[in-house]
Design a protein around this motif. Sequence first.
Motif, PDB file in Angstrom:
ATOM      1  N   HIS A 239      49.783  29.340  48.470  1.00 25.45           N
ATOM      2  CA  HIS A 239      48.510  29.974  49.004  1.00 25.45           C
ATOM      3  C   HIS A 239      48.166  29.517  50.161  1.00 25.45           C
ATOM      4  CE1 HIS A 239      44.986  32.391  48.941  1.00 25.45           C
ATOM      5  NE2 HIS A 239      44.169  31.448  49.238  1.00 25.45           N
ATOM      6  N   ARG A 271      45.104  35.440  41.067  1.00 26.27           N
ATOM      7  CA  ARG A 271      45.341  35.243  42.094  1.00 26.27           C
ATOM      8  C   ARG A 271      46.229  36.361  42.693  1.00 26.27           C
ATOM      9  NH1 ARG A 271      46.739  29.595  43.618  1.00 26.27           N
ATOM     10  NH2 ARG A 271      46.032  28.312  41.909  1.00 26.27           N
ATOM     11  N   TRP A 394      40.218  39.303  41.498  1.00 29.64           N
ATOM     12  CA  TRP A 394      41.133  38.212  41.693  1.00 29.64           C
ATOM     13  C   TRP A 394      40.597  37.343  42.804  1.00 29.64           C
ATOM     14  CZ3 TRP A 394      41.840  43.533  41.950  1.00 29.64           C
ATOM     15  CH2 TRP A 394      41.753  44.171  42.987  1.00 29.64           C
ATOM     16  N   ASN A 395      40.868  36.485  42.931  1.00 28.49           N
ATOM     17  CA  ASN A 395      40.717  35.160  43.868  1.00 28.49           C
ATOM     18  C   ASN A 395      39.283  34.818  43.945  1.00 28.49           C
ATOM     19  OD1 ASN A 395      43.243  35.280  45.009  1.00 28.49           O
ATOM     20  ND2 ASN A 395      42.712  36.816  46.738  1.00 28.49           N
ATOM     21  N   ASN A 409      33.882  30.925  43.634  1.00 27.99           N
ATOM     22  CA  ASN A 409      35.198  30.688  44.053  1.00 27.99           C
ATOM     23  C   ASN A 409      36.072  30.084  43.032  1.00 27.99           C
ATOM     24  OD1 ASN A 409      33.259  28.100  44.718  1.00 27.99           O
ATOM     25  ND2 ASN A 409      35.302  27.221  44.400  1.00 27.99           N
ATOM     26  N   ASN A 413      39.882  28.261  47.140  1.00 28.65           N
ATOM     27  CA  ASN A 413      39.099  29.108  48.172  1.00 28.65           C
ATOM     28  C   ASN A 413      37.878  28.707  48.283  1.00 28.65           C
ATOM     29  OD1 ASN A 413      38.137  30.442  46.072  1.00 28.65           O
ATOM     30  ND2 ASN A 413      39.120  32.495  46.596  1.00 28.65           N
ATOM     31  N   THR A 422      36.840  33.797  53.720  1.00 28.73           N
ATOM     32  CA  THR A 422      37.766  33.923  52.489  1.00 28.73           C
ATOM     33  C   THR A 422      37.456  35.149  51.982  1.00 28.73           C
ATOM     34  OG1 THR A 422      39.135  33.053  50.756  1.00 28.73           O
ATOM     35  CG2 THR A 422      36.766  32.704  50.748  1.00 28.73           C
ATOM     36  N   PHE A 424      37.836  37.944  48.259  1.00 26.20           N
ATOM     37  CA  PHE A 424      38.336  38.335  46.860  1.00 26.20           C
ATOM     38  C   PHE A 424      38.002  39.963  46.726  1.00 26.20           C
ATOM     39  CE2 PHE A 424      33.729  37.285  46.442  1.00 26.20           C
ATOM     40  CZ  PHE A 424      33.169  38.208  45.484  1.00 26.20           C
TER      41      PHE A 424
END
Length: 444
Positions: A239, A271, A394-395, A409, A413, A422, A424
């Motif tokens: 990633h 992810r 996700w993320n 987070n 990230n 960043t 999500f």
Amino acid sequence: MRQRLTAVGAALLAVAASVLISARPADAAVGLHIDGESIVEANGQPFIMRGVNHPHVWYQGETAAFSDIKALGANTLRVVLGSGKRWGPSTDVADVVARCKQNRLICVLEVHDTTGYGEEGAAASLDEAVDYWISQKSALAGQESYIVINIGNEPIGNTDAAQWTAATTAAIQRMRQNGFEHLLMVDAPNWGQDWQYVMRDNAQTVLDADSLHNTVLSIHMYAVFSTAASIVNYLDYFHARGWPLVIGEFGWHFADGEVDHETILSEANARGLGYLGWSWSGNTDPILDMATDFDPARLTTWGERIFHGANGIAATAREATVFGGQPTTPPTTPPTTPPTTPPSGGACTATYRVIGEWPGGFQADISVTAGPAAISGWTVTWTYADGQTVSQAWNATVTSNGAQVTARNVAYNGSLGAGASTSFGLLGTTTGGTGSPALSCAAA
């Protein structure tokens, strides 16, 4: 199929600076293709693989498996084929593709004869696998929206694993020279598990070899990945560099140790990574069977887990839009409510954008940007006012309390340099509208 490793490395991976690969332009895509780290369809819709492996070459009569696996919620089927070097040859590729399409499954086609090349004397080389794909080109051309070509399963064993880089580079280039425009998938060496980190350390070279920038890397997770740390560190490394990756095989209990399948499933879901479990039925070691004797009414513990458990297929799979699945990218008309961006100047800011909507549902993308100083973590909060609820994310780790939503987070990230960003994403349902809420961002 798995073969026990003769040596397993245990060192944790260090995450370094990001090196992004360029994606093939969307207007040049003829089907499934890479966009950054993600697989997207020809129309730009994200597609996350959720499926299993089917040992077709050894059980060609078990054609009901296609519909049975689809009925359990899968959106992808990885189909085992043979080139004729050890198994097959599989001359029914057109029929396999047709069955996948009939059952609205994206088909990952793989040559299994390459398994353990260099250590397994009977194995085919990747060059021989490409010969097979060329022989089947008439059945594959025009199917770029429906299939992925996994050039060779676990193409190098533990003997001289370093040969993987040159062999894989040459195979990709030969596929492109022979006119294949499909999304290509390449497996790691070390029987797929990359415990010597050859794929990890040479991934950029392999990705750069593809003139169409349309290759996804595949890791197979078994006994090497017995701890959460080994899984998280490996995925973090890819990633951090922006490399596209899927978990092309994984199991649960395995002979050399326990596979941490719970972490594999949860990390893949968090992810937005695709995964394909091994395998539907017919294993010589039946602990890896998901269905006893190919009977969907007799799911094993492993089958129940991967199809019906937390982060499993039924809960997370979305059908490809090429088959009529719900869109997950911007609709033809823009959202009625513009994105909301808090005033700048704080430790961090966040922007909420609706990028897709359909009756009763929507997809949103949230960007987080650090202020004038670096931050080591962030939390974004908001309150929905139009009947929205979050169903998947996700993320980020997202929790809800009624209409109030909190997103934090995840491990990879949270640290952002000054001015760095960043993002999500989330899927949601709504009983009203899809208006963008006001966001609050707090930094750690």
